[in-house]
Each structure stands twice: as C-alpha cells, then as structure tokens.
Design an enzyme around this catalytic site. Structure first.
Site, short mmCIF file in Angstrom:
data_model
loop_
_atom_site.label_atom_id
_atom_site.label_comp_id
_atom_site.label_asym_id
_atom_site.label_seq_id
_atom_site.Cartn_x
_atom_site.Cartn_y
_atom_site.Cartn_z
N GLY A 90 34.58 29.90 50.92
CA GLY A 90 34.20 30.99 51.82
C GLY A 90 32.71 31.28 51.78
N ASN B 190 27.07 31.38 42.31
CA ASN B 190 26.11 31.77 43.36
C ASN B 190 25.59 33.17 43.05
OD1 ASN B 190 24.76 31.72 45.93
ND2 ASN B 190 26.39 33.01 46.76
N HIS C 247 24.03 36.63 45.07
CA HIS C 247 23.95 37.20 46.42
C HIS C 247 23.37 38.61 46.33
CE1 HIS C 247 24.96 37.74 50.61
NE2 HIS C 247 25.42 38.94 50.29
N GLY D 184 12.87 29.96 46.14
CA GLY D 184 13.25 29.54 44.78
C GLY D 184 12.83 30.48 43.68
N SER D 185 12.77 31.80 43.95
CA SER D 185 12.33 32.70 42.87
C SER D 185 13.43 32.87 41.82
CB SER D 185 11.87 34.04 43.42
OG SER D 185 12.95 34.81 43.87
C1 GAR Z 1 18.09 35.72 47.09
O1 GAR Z 1 17.94 37.09 47.39
C2 GAR Z 1 19.56 35.33 47.00
O2 GAR Z 1 20.36 36.33 46.44
C3 GAR Z 1 19.87 35.14 48.46
O3 GAR Z 1 18.77 34.46 48.98
C4 GAR Z 1 17.60 34.86 48.25
C5 GAR Z 1 16.91 33.62 47.78
O4 GAR Z 1 15.69 33.94 47.17
N1 GAR Z 1 21.10 34.42 48.64
C6 GAR Z 1 21.96 34.67 49.62
O5 GAR Z 1 21.76 35.50 50.49
C7 GAR Z 1 23.23 33.84 49.58
N2 GAR Z 1 24.12 34.28 50.59
P1 GAR Z 1 14.97 32.92 46.21
O6 GAR Z 1 14.91 31.59 46.97
O7 GAR Z 1 13.62 33.50 45.99
O8 GAR Z 1 15.78 32.80 44.96
#
Ligand code: GAR
Length: 207
Positions: A140, A104, A106, A12-13
């Site tokens: 998707g 979202n 990514h 959750g950063s």
């Molecule tokens: C982040 O890097 C986000 O972009 C990625 O998961 C991580 C979550 O980090 N999301 C994906 O890969 C979606 N396909 P966080 O929980 O610290 O925000």
C-alpha cells in the site's frame, strides 16, 4: 554487524542522518549501498561524500528495478532495506524478498495523511499535532505495521515549510532509532499488524 541498503529519490537528508550516525558510531548496522530511482538525486552526492557506494536504478519498469535491487542487496549482503524519501510504491517482488525487512519513514502520524505533501495535508485539515512515523512496508501507500512515531505540535502560524522543517528534525532522530531496533532484533511482528518493540526483559523471554 548487519548490513542494509537505503533507497532514496531526492534530497536524502534522512539517508544523511543514517550515514552520519554510522560514521559517529551510533548506528548498529552498516549502510552498504544507496540506490536512487533518480540519477540526479542530490542525495547520491551526499552518499558518495560519506564513501558509500551508490547506484541509479530506473524503476519505470517496476519489476526489473526491483529485481535489480534484490540482486544488489544480496551482492552486498544486506539484511534489510530502508526507504528514506523513496517516492515509489513497491510491489510484492521486492516485499516478498525481504519480509518484515523493509521500513519506511513518513512525515505524518499515519494512518493520517499518507501519500504526497503530508505536511500540507495536515495544515489544510487543521490538526493541532502531526509528526512522523516509521513502519514496515507492504504493497500500500504508506501503510503497513507502525513501528515508532514522534509527535510535533502544529503552531497557528505554521507554513508548509516551517512545519516540514520541525517534522524533518524529528525524522532524523527517529529513523536512526528505528534502524537500531531492527538491526538488534528488537522488533517483532508475530502478533500480525502490531509491532512489538522488545525491551531487554521481553527479548529474553522470546529467546
Ligand atoms: C521525508 O520527509 C520523508 O518522510 C518523506 O519524504 C521526505 C524525504 O526527505 N517521505 C514520504 O513522504 C514517503 N511517503 P529526504 O530525502 O531529505 O530524506
């Protein structure tokens, strides 16, 4: 001020970046609720430390989980949804309830390297630059109209950890920027796949 909800699965950063920006007065929408599909997601504790309401919803039966999300979103008066490290693919149930209102983030320059371990995919492929993308969500995996991207250089000695850390730092700025664009009606998808970021000038034209 518009309200929104955040869906997470883990650390959750990115969510934390949004909550911090809101607390410091830099976010033009109010994070009203954080939902996790994992009851032990560390991000839930972070959200509570910011005084934000949290809920755990099992998405194992996707439809019921999405229905519950819609109910809660309406209950708190949310106008849009941010997926911040939410590791499930949504179905039409939720997508149709919030058309062009789910975004979202990514960790790659989509459409390159969708899915899991995007940073490792970039290193394995040998690209010289990667980065992060915000996009509207469709059914998707990491597809849907691109909103914004930031580029991060891939260094010869990068590991998955070092590259991920530099991309993550950019993600934290990007997600705040994109939420502010959405919250202030500066994103238009009228042209189909293409997202127009409206400036003060063209926003006036469209009024
Ligand atoms: C982040 O890097 C986000 O972009 C990625 O998961 C991580 C979550 O980090 N999301 C994906 O890969 C979606 N396909 P966080 O929980 O610290 O925000």
């Amino acid at each position: 001020m518009k309200k929104f909800i955040i869906l997470i699965s883990g650390r959750g950063s990115n969510m934390g970046a949004l909550l911090k920006a809101y607390k410091e007065g830099h976010l033009q929408a109010e994070p009203a609720l954080v939902i996790s599909n994992r009851s032990q997601a560390p991000g839930l504790e972070t959200a509570r430390s910011f005084g934000v309401r949290t809920e755990f919803i099992s998405f194992k039966d996707g439809r019921a989980g999405e229905q519950r999300t819609i109910e809660l979103a309406r209950e708190v008066g949310a106008e849009f949804i941010v997926l911040a490290g939410f590791m499930r693919v949504l179905t039409e149930t939720l997508i149709n309830a919030f058309p062009n209102r789910i975004i979202n983030i990514h960790p790659s320059l989509l459409p390159a390297f969708p899915g899991l371990h995007a940073q490792k995919q970039a290193l394995d492929y040998g690209v010289r630059v990667s980065g992060c993308t915000t996009h509207f969500v469709n059914a998707g995996v990491d597809t849907g109209p691109t909103i914004q991207q930031r580029v991060v250089e891939v260094k010869p000695d990068d590991t998955e950890e070092t590259l991920s850390a530099r991309i993550l730092a950019e993600e934290h700025g990007l997600i705040v920027e994109t939420v502010n664009l959405l919250a202030t009606n500066r994103l238009s998808t009228e042209e189909g796949r293409e997202v127009t970021v409206l400036t003060a000038d063209n926003a006036d034209e469209r009024r």
